[in-house]
Write a protein that holds these residues in place. Structure first.
Motif, PDB file in Angstrom:
ATOM      1  N   PRO A  47     -10.339 -84.805  33.038  1.00 51.25           N
ATOM      2  CA  PRO A  47     -11.635 -84.964  32.365  1.00 51.25           C
ATOM      3  C   PRO A  47     -12.253 -83.644  31.914  1.00 51.25           C
ATOM      4  O   PRO A  47     -12.859 -83.581  30.837  1.00 51.25           O
TER       5      PRO A  47
ATOM      6  N   ALA B  27      -5.864 -89.800  28.409  1.00 56.18           N
ATOM      7  CA  ALA B  27      -5.809 -89.179  29.730  1.00 56.18           C
ATOM      8  C   ALA B  27      -4.608 -89.736  30.488  1.00 56.18           C
ATOM      9  O   ALA B  27      -4.516 -90.951  30.699  1.00 56.18           O
TER      10      ALA B  27
ATOM     11  N   SER C 189     -11.836 -88.795  39.039  1.00 57.48           N
ATOM     12  CA  SER C 189     -11.271 -88.656  37.691  1.00 57.48           C
ATOM     13  C   SER C 189     -11.646 -89.858  36.839  1.00 57.48           C
ATOM     14  O   SER C 189     -12.037 -89.708  35.673  1.00 57.48           O
TER      15      SER C 189
ATOM     16  N   ILE D 149     -14.132 -89.769  33.408  1.00 62.87           N
ATOM     17  CA  ILE D 149     -13.650 -90.286  32.128  1.00 62.87           C
ATOM     18  C   ILE D 149     -14.575 -91.387  31.627  1.00 62.87           C
ATOM     19  O   ILE D 149     -14.926 -91.434  30.445  1.00 62.87           O
TER      20      ILE D 149
ATOM     21  N   ILE E 175     -11.735 -92.460  24.718  1.00 62.57           N
ATOM     22  CA  ILE E 175     -10.731 -92.051  25.697  1.00 62.57           C
ATOM     23  C   ILE E 175      -9.981 -93.270  26.208  1.00 62.57           C
ATOM     24  O   ILE E 175     -10.595 -94.243  26.651  1.00 62.57           O
TER      25      ILE E 175
ATOM     26  N   ASN F 172      -7.689 -94.303  29.241  1.00 59.54           N
ATOM     27  CA  ASN F 172      -7.383 -93.797  30.582  1.00 59.54           C
ATOM     28  C   ASN F 172      -6.035 -94.333  31.056  1.00 59.54           C
ATOM     29  O   ASN F 172      -5.902 -95.510  31.370  1.00 59.54           O
TER      30      ASN F 172
END
Length: 183
Positions: free
Chosen positions: A63, A80, A99, A103, A113, A115
């Motif tokens: 992140p 990510a 984490s 995010i 984003i 993930n």
């Protein structure tokens, strides 16, 4: 049980202008990370997009790297990637929760984003989830980022003239040509 479930997969979005994503990966488990990246790259390329890649030491740094890139670069979205395998201590819980939370908070602030940080009980689960020929979670994370970019582009130009907010170009304040207030 997960192998018997069926899931609906959204159709890949189309883009009228190029899209570029940054893949941020923590290659702590290199073989797993390589599979995640392969899946993400293939999905981005299938959508006609481009990508760059940045490596960081671990999932907690993913992140932060995304935040740095967003401040200083011009990416449409981010993927990510990484893997956290449960160990004997509570470190697993900290890394997974922190984490993911970071995010999610960046996503709520408008960053696109996907993930794909795996949080698993053992290596076998990670291998199946990372493998592009099996669960392809790297490709899924890239697809999520691409869908968010498509929504951002769709809704991004609708900020003027809607609701009760007047368009910015029609607001006029009393003042001279330099913007100084007049009496």
């Amino acid at each position: 049980m997960a192998g018997t479930e069926t899931h609906h997969i959204l159709q890949r979005p189309d883009f009228d202008r190029p899209v570029k994503l940054l893949i941020v990966v923590a290659p702590y488990y290199k073989d797993i990370a390589d599979d995640l990246v392969a899946g993400a790259r293939a999905e981005i390329e299938a959508a006609g997009g481009g990508w760059d890649i940045a490596e960081v030491p671990g999932a907690l740094e993913v992140p932060t790297a995304i935040a740095i890139a967003d401040r200083s670069s011009n990416y449409d979205g981010y993927v990510a990637l990484g893997c956290v395998i449960r160990g004997e201590t509570t470190h697993y819980d900290t890394v997974c929760n922190d984490s993911s939370r970071a995010i999610q908070l960046m996503g709520l602030q408008g960053l696109c984003i996907g993930n794909g940080i795996l949080t698993v009980e053992n290596r076998e689960q990670a291998v199946v989830r990372a493998d592009p020929a099996q669960m392809n979670k790297g490709g899924g994370a890239a697809a999520a980022a691409l869908h968010l970019v498509a929504l951002s582009r769709k809704w991004g130009g609708q900020k003027t003239g809607a609701g009760f907010r007047p368009p910015q170009d029609t607001i006029r304040l009393a003042g001279d040509a330099k913007g100084n207030p007049t009496a």
